[in-house]
Design an enzyme around this catalytic site. Structure first.
Site, PDB file in Angstrom:
ATOM      1  N   HIS A  49       7.086   2.885  -1.251  1.00  0.00           N
ATOM      2  CA  HIS A  49       8.471   3.189  -0.865  1.00  0.00           C
ATOM      3  C   HIS A  49       8.940   1.907  -0.188  1.00  0.00           C
ATOM      4  CE1 HIS A  49      11.560   6.132   1.050  1.00  0.00           C
ATOM      5  NE2 HIS A  49      11.863   4.910   1.492  1.00  0.00           N
ATOM      6  N   HIS A  78       9.964  -1.198   1.814  1.00  0.00           N
ATOM      7  CA  HIS A  78      10.055  -1.374   3.257  1.00  0.00           C
ATOM      8  C   HIS A  78       9.984  -2.847   3.603  1.00  0.00           C
ATOM      9  CE1 HIS A  78       5.817  -0.770   2.137  1.00  0.00           C
ATOM     10  NE2 HIS A  78       5.528  -1.653   3.083  1.00  0.00           N
ATOM     11  N   THR A  83       0.818  -1.218   0.000  1.00  0.00           N
ATOM     12  CA  THR A  83       0.000   0.000   0.000  1.00  0.00           C
ATOM     13  C   THR A  83       0.846   1.260   0.000  1.00  0.00           C
ATOM     14  OG1 THR A  83      -0.159  -0.041   2.421  1.00  0.00           O
ATOM     15  CG2 THR A  83      -1.938  -1.107   1.197  1.00  0.00           C
TER      16      THR A  83
HETATM   17  P1  5GP Z   1       2.449  -2.357   2.930  1.00  0.00           P
HETATM   18  O1  5GP Z   1       0.976  -2.641   3.003  1.00  0.00           O
HETATM   19  O2  5GP Z   1       2.770  -1.347   1.847  1.00  0.00           O
HETATM   20  O3  5GP Z   1       3.319  -3.584   2.840  1.00  0.00           O
HETATM   21  O4  5GP Z   1       2.840  -1.739   4.324  1.00  0.00           O
HETATM   22  C1  5GP Z   1       2.606  -0.421   4.673  1.00  0.00           C
HETATM   23  C2  5GP Z   1       2.567  -0.377   6.166  1.00  0.00           C
HETATM   24  O5  5GP Z   1       2.703   0.981   6.560  1.00  0.00           O
HETATM   25  C3  5GP Z   1       1.249  -0.878   6.774  1.00  0.00           C
HETATM   26  O6  5GP Z   1       1.521  -1.974   7.639  1.00  0.00           O
HETATM   27  C4  5GP Z   1       0.697   0.335   7.510  1.00  0.00           C
HETATM   28  O7  5GP Z   1       0.086   0.014   8.739  1.00  0.00           O
HETATM   29  C5  5GP Z   1       1.941   1.189   7.714  1.00  0.00           C
HETATM   30  N1  5GP Z   1       1.677   2.619   7.764  1.00  0.00           N
HETATM   31  C6  5GP Z   1       0.854   3.324   6.935  1.00  0.00           C
HETATM   32  N2  5GP Z   1       0.869   4.619   7.258  1.00  0.00           N
HETATM   33  C7  5GP Z   1       1.727   4.737   8.312  1.00  0.00           C
HETATM   34  C8  5GP Z   1       2.151   5.858   9.101  1.00  0.00           C
HETATM   35  O8  5GP Z   1       1.767   7.007   8.894  1.00  0.00           O
HETATM   36  N3  5GP Z   1       3.019   5.596  10.110  1.00  0.00           N
HETATM   37  C9  5GP Z   1       3.464   4.333  10.386  1.00  0.00           C
HETATM   38  N4  5GP Z   1       4.320   4.205  11.403  1.00  0.00           N
HETATM   39  N5  5GP Z   1       3.097   3.262   9.654  1.00  0.00           N
HETATM   40  C10 5GP Z   1       2.226   3.469   8.634  1.00  0.00           C
HETATM   41 ZN    ZN Z   2       9.580   7.565  -0.686  1.00  0.00          ZN
END
Ligand code: 5GP
Ligand code: ZN
Length: 117
Positions: free
Chosen positions: A101, A103, A98
């Site tokens: 960038h 991670h 989501t």
């Molecule tokens: P993805 O779904 O891209 O693998 O992981 C994105 C992660 O970023 C999610 O687990 C979500 O909870 C976390 N996340 C989204 N917005 C923020 C934020 O503003 N601060 C922090 N610390 N985590 C965030």
């Molecule tokens: Zn970025």
């Protein structure tokens, strides 16, 4: 240019200190902070300070930086005293990415099922 900060990227803003986060570690090239919506007692995100959209792009464009991320996952897991944990790079919307960038999620502190959903 590859790795340049993106104005509209949340994790670039966290890396720059423009959006607050619970930061657990920082190195010259990486930042580690607690996920805002933790899925386990430990749920830490490790990001490169430089912007790459996902792990695949990072691995190709900056493999040494990818190694920095992997090294930091170990350090944060040790600091949270995790004996077992999972490192996840969701890559692409279909896999649950989501934030575009790169991670690493470091998830642990409870039993984890395999295969993941
Ligand atoms: P993805 O779904 O891209 O693998 O992981 C994105 C992660 O970023 C999610 O687990 C979500 O909870 C976390 N996340 C989204 N917005 C923020 C934020 O503003 N601060 C922090 N610390 N985590 C965030
Ligand atoms: Zn970025």
């Amino acid at each position: 240019m590859a790795g340049e900060p993106q104005d509209d990227c949340l994790f670039c803003k966290i890396a720059a200190g423009h959006v607050p986060a619970t930061i657990v570690r920082e190195t010259e090239t990486t930042v580690a902070f607690r996920d805002i919506n933790p899925q386990a007692p430990t749920h830490i995100l490790v990001i490169p300070k430089a912007h790459y959209a996902d792990a695949a792009t990072l691995a190709t464009a900056a493999p040494e930086l990818a190694a920095d991320i992997l090294r930091e996952t170990r350090t944060v897991a040790e600091e949270d005293k995790l004996e077992s944990y999972r490192i996840v790079f969701n890559t692409g919307t279909g896999a649950g990415q989501t934030v575009f960038h790169a991670h690493a999620h470091v998830v642990g502190g409870r039993g984890l099922q395999w295969p993941p959903g």
